[in-house]
Design a protein around this motif. Structure first.
Motif, PDB file in Angstrom:
ATOM      1  N   LEU A   1       0.717  -1.243  -0.131  1.00 23.04           N
ATOM      2  CA  LEU A   1      -0.005  -0.138  -0.116  1.00 23.04           C
ATOM      3  C   LEU A   1       0.958   1.254   0.017  1.00 23.04           C
ATOM      4  O   LEU A   1       0.442   2.457  -0.189  1.00 23.04           O
ATOM      5  CB  LEU A   1      -1.137  -0.071   1.325  1.00 23.04           C
ATOM      6  N   GLY A   2       2.023   1.189   0.178  1.00 25.04           N
ATOM      7  CA  GLY A   2       2.978   2.176   0.274  1.00 25.04           C
ATOM      8  C   GLY A   2       3.521   2.499  -1.249  1.00 25.04           C
ATOM      9  O   GLY A   2       4.147   3.706  -1.141  1.00 25.04           O
ATOM     10  N   ALA A   3       3.239   1.874  -2.217  1.00 19.75           N
ATOM     11  CA  ALA A   3       3.819   1.935  -3.582  1.00 19.75           C
ATOM     12  C   ALA A   3       2.885   1.575  -4.505  1.00 19.75           C
ATOM     13  O   ALA A   3       3.159   0.830  -5.511  1.00 19.75           O
ATOM     14  CB  ALA A   3       5.086   1.339  -3.500  1.00 19.75           C
ATOM     15  N   LEU A   4       1.607   2.364  -4.473  1.00 21.49           N
ATOM     16  CA  LEU A   4       0.682   1.836  -5.168  1.00 21.49           C
ATOM     17  C   LEU A   4       0.560   2.836  -6.562  1.00 21.49           C
ATOM     18  O   LEU A   4       1.037   4.000  -6.435  1.00 21.49           O
ATOM     19  CB  LEU A   4      -0.842   2.058  -4.684  1.00 21.49           C
ATOM     20  N   ASP A   5       0.316   2.164  -7.718  1.00 19.27           N
ATOM     21  CA  ASP A   5       0.193   2.965  -8.927  1.00 19.27           C
ATOM     22  C   ASP A   5      -1.165   3.239  -9.286  1.00 19.27           C
ATOM     23  O   ASP A   5      -1.963   1.947  -9.620  1.00 19.27           O
ATOM     24  CB  ASP A   5       0.959   2.305 -10.224  1.00 19.27           C
ATOM     25  N   PRO A   6      -1.671   4.466  -9.494  1.00 16.97           N
ATOM     26  CA  PRO A   6      -3.479   4.450  -9.740  1.00 16.97           C
ATOM     27  C   PRO A   6      -3.608   3.876 -10.856  1.00 16.97           C
ATOM     28  O   PRO A   6      -4.728   3.332 -11.036  1.00 16.97           O
ATOM     29  CB  PRO A   6      -3.434   6.077  -9.935  1.00 16.97           C
ATOM     30  N   ALA A   7      -2.900   3.636 -11.943  1.00 15.82           N
ATOM     31  CA  ALA A   7      -3.198   3.156 -13.048  1.00 15.82           C
ATOM     32  C   ALA A   7      -3.211   1.572 -13.080  1.00 15.82           C
ATOM     33  O   ALA A   7      -4.098   0.943 -13.879  1.00 15.82           O
ATOM     34  CB  ALA A   7      -2.254   3.396 -14.529  1.00 15.82           C
ATOM     35  N   ARG A   8      -2.512   1.017 -12.007  1.00 15.26           N
ATOM     36  CA  ARG A   8      -2.553  -0.380 -12.016  1.00 15.26           C
ATOM     37  C   ARG A   8      -3.734  -0.975 -11.006  1.00 15.26           C
ATOM     38  O   ARG A   8      -3.812  -2.214 -10.831  1.00 15.26           O
ATOM     39  CB  ARG A   8      -1.276  -0.991 -11.610  1.00 15.26           C
ATOM     40  N   LEU A   9      -4.489   0.004 -10.227  1.00 11.72           N
ATOM     41  CA  LEU A   9      -5.494  -0.517  -9.298  1.00 11.72           C
ATOM     42  C   LEU A   9      -6.554  -1.480  -9.988  1.00 11.72           C
ATOM     43  O   LEU A   9      -6.820  -1.176 -11.281  1.00 11.72           O
ATOM     44  CB  LEU A   9      -6.051   0.592  -8.778  1.00 11.72           C
ATOM     45  N   ALA A  10      -7.168  -2.309  -9.651  1.00  7.06           N
ATOM     46  CA  ALA A  10      -8.042  -3.164 -10.138  1.00  7.06           C
ATOM     47  C   ALA A  10      -9.345  -2.517 -10.267  1.00  7.06           C
ATOM     48  O   ALA A  10      -9.744  -1.779  -9.319  1.00  7.06           O
ATOM     49  CB  ALA A  10      -8.271  -4.560  -9.493  1.00  7.06           C
ATOM     50  N   ARG A  11      -9.913  -2.492 -11.442  1.00  9.80           N
ATOM     51  CA  ARG A  11     -11.161  -1.886 -11.752  1.00  9.80           C
ATOM     52  C   ARG A  11     -12.202  -3.275 -11.955  1.00  9.80           C
ATOM     53  O   ARG A  11     -12.008  -4.033 -13.074  1.00  9.80           O
ATOM     54  CB  ARG A  11     -11.285  -1.015 -13.070  1.00  9.80           C
ATOM     55  N   LEU A  12     -13.368  -3.129 -11.211  1.00  8.65           N
ATOM     56  CA  LEU A  12     -14.287  -4.198 -11.470  1.00  8.65           C
ATOM     57  C   LEU A  12     -15.568  -3.710 -11.582  1.00  8.65           C
ATOM     58  O   LEU A  12     -15.895  -2.499 -11.209  1.00  8.65           O
ATOM     59  CB  LEU A  12     -14.216  -5.029 -10.141  1.00  8.65           C
ATOM     60  N   ASP A  13     -16.616  -4.518 -12.414  1.00  8.04           N
ATOM     61  CA  ASP A  13     -17.839  -4.089 -12.653  1.00  8.04           C
ATOM     62  C   ASP A  13     -18.737  -4.122 -11.418  1.00  8.04           C
ATOM     63  O   ASP A  13     -18.273  -4.955 -10.285  1.00  8.04           O
ATOM     64  CB  ASP A  13     -18.435  -4.598 -13.978  1.00  8.04           C
ATOM     65  N   ALA A  14     -19.883  -3.922 -11.450  1.00  4.19           N
ATOM     66  CA  ALA A  14     -21.126  -3.920 -10.462  1.00  4.19           C
ATOM     67  C   ALA A  14     -21.198  -5.471  -9.971  1.00  4.19           C
ATOM     68  O   ALA A  14     -21.420  -5.697  -8.883  1.00  4.19           O
ATOM     69  CB  ALA A  14     -22.022  -3.140 -10.820  1.00  4.19           C
ATOM     70  N   ASP A  15     -20.920  -6.391 -10.773  1.00  8.12           N
ATOM     71  CA  ASP A  15     -21.053  -7.888 -10.449  1.00  8.12           C
ATOM     72  C   ASP A  15     -19.792  -8.421  -9.888  1.00  8.12           C
ATOM     73  O   ASP A  15     -19.563  -9.791  -9.719  1.00  8.12           O
ATOM     74  CB  ASP A  15     -21.545  -8.843 -11.633  1.00  8.12           C
ATOM     75  N   GLY A  16     -18.741  -7.842  -9.909  1.00  5.81           N
ATOM     76  CA  GLY A  16     -17.526  -8.033  -9.378  1.00  5.81           C
ATOM     77  C   GLY A  16     -16.388  -8.715 -10.268  1.00  5.81           C
ATOM     78  O   GLY A  16     -15.496  -9.070 -10.044  1.00  5.81           O
ATOM     79  N   ARG A  17     -16.876  -8.520 -11.528  1.00  3.99           N
ATOM     80  CA  ARG A  17     -15.966  -9.023 -12.756  1.00  3.99           C
ATOM     81  C   ARG A  17     -14.874  -7.977 -13.079  1.00  3.99           C
ATOM     82  O   ARG A  17     -15.185  -6.784 -13.048  1.00  3.99           O
ATOM     83  CB  ARG A  17     -16.694  -9.099 -14.036  1.00  3.99           C
ATOM     84  N   GLN A  18     -13.585  -8.632 -13.147  1.00  2.66           N
ATOM     85  CA  GLN A  18     -12.505  -7.635 -13.392  1.00  2.66           C
ATOM     86  C   GLN A  18     -12.502  -6.852 -14.792  1.00  2.66           C
ATOM     87  O   GLN A  18     -12.496  -7.732 -15.911  1.00  2.66           O
ATOM     88  CB  GLN A  18     -11.145  -8.192 -12.942  1.00  2.66           C
ATOM     89  N   LEU A  19     -12.285  -5.537 -14.899  1.00 11.68           N
ATOM     90  CA  LEU A  19     -12.350  -5.137 -16.080  1.00 11.68           C
ATOM     91  C   LEU A  19     -10.884  -4.836 -16.554  1.00 11.68           C
ATOM     92  O   LEU A  19     -10.688  -4.941 -17.996  1.00 11.68           O
ATOM     93  CB  LEU A  19     -12.808  -3.801 -16.285  1.00 11.68           C
ATOM     94  N   ASN A  20     -10.183  -4.166 -15.707  1.00 13.86           N
ATOM     95  CA  ASN A  20      -8.715  -3.842 -16.173  1.00 13.86           C
ATOM     96  C   ASN A  20      -7.714  -3.901 -14.886  1.00 13.86           C
ATOM     97  O   ASN A  20      -8.414  -4.048 -13.712  1.00 13.86           O
ATOM     98  CB  ASN A  20      -8.763  -2.523 -16.727  1.00 13.86           C
ATOM     99  N   GLY A  21      -6.562  -3.479 -15.032  1.00 10.54           N
ATOM    100  CA  GLY A  21      -5.942  -3.222 -14.141  1.00 10.54           C
ATOM    101  C   GLY A  21      -5.191  -4.634 -13.489  1.00 10.54           C
ATOM    102  O   GLY A  21      -5.264  -5.882 -13.994  1.00 10.54           O
ATOM    103  N   ASP A  22      -4.231  -4.680 -12.565  1.00 12.84           N
ATOM    104  CA  ASP A  22      -3.792  -5.864 -11.923  1.00 12.84           C
ATOM    105  C   ASP A  22      -4.661  -6.707 -11.109  1.00 12.84           C
ATOM    106  O   ASP A  22      -5.737  -6.213 -10.933  1.00 12.84           O
ATOM    107  CB  ASP A  22      -2.540  -5.288 -10.902  1.00 12.84           C
ATOM    108  N   ARG A  23      -4.332  -7.790 -10.997  1.00 12.72           N
ATOM    109  CA  ARG A  23      -5.467  -8.745 -10.365  1.00 12.72           C
ATOM    110  C   ARG A  23      -5.859  -8.218  -9.039  1.00 12.72           C
ATOM    111  O   ARG A  23      -5.117  -8.182  -8.280  1.00 12.72           O
ATOM    112  CB  ARG A  23      -4.642 -10.307 -10.158  1.00 12.72           C
ATOM    113  N   ALA A  24      -7.013  -8.394  -8.820  1.00 17.09           N
ATOM    114  CA  ALA A  24      -7.802  -7.771  -7.709  1.00 17.09           C
ATOM    115  C   ALA A  24      -7.449  -8.805  -6.500  1.00 17.09           C
ATOM    116  O   ALA A  24      -7.219  -9.751  -6.638  1.00 17.09           O
ATOM    117  CB  ALA A  24      -9.305  -7.605  -8.057  1.00 17.09           C
ATOM    118  N   SER A  25      -7.225  -7.667  -5.238  1.00 19.42           N
ATOM    119  CA  SER A  25      -7.030  -8.668  -3.999  1.00 19.42           C
ATOM    120  C   SER A  25      -8.204  -9.688  -3.840  1.00 19.42           C
ATOM    121  O   SER A  25      -9.388  -9.406  -4.150  1.00 19.42           O
ATOM    122  CB  SER A  25      -7.271  -7.439  -3.046  1.00 19.42           C
ATOM    123  N   LYS A  26      -8.018 -10.809  -3.314  1.00 18.64           N
ATOM    124  CA  LYS A  26      -8.779 -11.858  -3.077  1.00 18.64           C
ATOM    125  C   LYS A  26      -9.950 -11.382  -2.112  1.00 18.64           C
ATOM    126  O   LYS A  26     -10.998 -12.022  -1.971  1.00 18.64           O
ATOM    127  CB  LYS A  26      -8.084 -13.041  -2.581  1.00 18.64           C
TER     128      LYS A  26
END
Length: 225
Positions: free
Chosen positions: A48-73
Motif C-alpha cells: 500500500l506504500g507503493a501503489l500506482d493509480p493506473a494499476r489498481l483493479a477495476r471491477l464492474d458492479a458484479d465483481g468481474r475485473q475489467l482492467n488493472g492488476d489482479r484484484a485482491s482476493k
C-alpha cells in the motif's frame, strides 16, 4: 466518487497508512465503490506504500475485473460489506482492511462471550468516531465464511438500530468503512490508537466511560453506541 478521484485517493491513503506503520509489507487492502456501482481495489500482494493509480483493479458492479492488476482476493468480503452496510448508510463508499498491530494483538487471547467486541468504550472519540467493533471468529484469509459472518453481523446490528462501521477479524485485522477513503482512514486511526491505549493499560483493568457519559455523547454528537 469519480474513478480518477478514487484512484488518487486510494493511493494517497495507502501511502499515508504505510508510512505511519498502520500497514506493513503487502498486508492490507483498500477499495472504493464507484458511482456506476463498480469498484476499485488494490491488487493482490500489493504494497500500500507503493501503489500506482493506473494499476489498481477495476471491477464492474458484479465483481468481474475489467482492467488493472489482479484484484485482491478480499474483494468478495468488501462487496459483502458494501451490500450489507449500504442498507443502513447509503453513502458507504470505501472499505479499508489492515493488519494493524495493536488491534491484532488484542485478539491473540480472544474475549469470551456470544458476540464479543474488540474494545470497551474507553474514550469519547472512540465512541463517537468508531463505535462498537464486533469480533469475528478466526477464518483463514479470504475464507467465504468470514465474509458471511461479517455480513450477518452488519445486518444484525443495523436491524437492531445500532449500525456499525467496523469489524475485527480475529488474528487478521480490522475492516472499517465510511463515505470516503479519508474518513475511513480516520476511523481506522482512532480504532488502532484506542487498541494501543488498551494494551498500555494491561497491568490494570481500563475503566470504560460511564453510561451517563455515553448518553451525553449520543445526545451531543449522535454517537453510534
Amino acid at each position: 466518487m469519480t474513478e480518477s478521484g478514487g484512484r488518487e485517493e486510494i493511493c494517497r491513503v495507502g501511502a499515508s497508512l504505510f508510512a505511519r506503520g498502520y500497514v506493513h509489507a503487502t498486508a492490507g487492502n483498500i477499495s472504493v465503490r464507484l458511482e456506476d456501482g463498480g469498484y476499485l481495489i488494490t491488487p493482490t500482494d500489493a504494497c500500500l506504500g507503493a501503489l500506482d493509480p493506473a494499476r489498481l483493479a477495476r471491477l464492474d458492479a458484479d465483481g468481474r475485473q475489467l482492467n488493472g492488476d489482479r484484484a485482491s482476493k478480499t474483494i468478495a468480503l468488501h462487496r459483502r460489506i458494501y451490500a450489507a452496510a449500504t442498507r443502513f448508510d447509503a453513502n458507504t463508499r470505501c472499505v479499508i482492511h489492515t493488519h494493524s498491530t495493536h488491534c491484532v494483538a488484542l485478539t491473540l487471547q480472544p474475549p469470551a462471550g456470544e458476540e464479543p467486541e474488540l474494545l470497551p468504550p474507553l474514550t469519547p472519540y472512540f465512541v463517537m468516531k468508531v463505535g462498537h467493533v464486533p469480533l469475528i471468529p478466526y477464518h483463514r484469509p479470504g475464507a467465504p465464511e468470514a465474509a458471511e459472518a461479517v455480513a450477518r453481523t452488519i445486518t444484525r446490528r443495523g436491524e437492531a438500530g445500532a449500525p456499525i462501521r467496523a469489524v475485527m477479524l480475529e488474528r487478521l485485522g480490522p475492516n472499517v468503512w465510511h463515505d470516503t477513503p479519508a474518513a475511513a482512514m480516520a476511523t481506522l486511526e482512532e480504532l488502532e490508537e484506542t487498541a494501543r491505549l488498551c494494551l498500555l493499560m494491561r497491568d490494570r483493568e481500563p475503566a470504560p466511560l460511564s453510561p451517563a457519559a455515553i448518553d451525553a455523547l449520543r445526545a451531543s454528537f449522535g454517537a453510534r453506541w
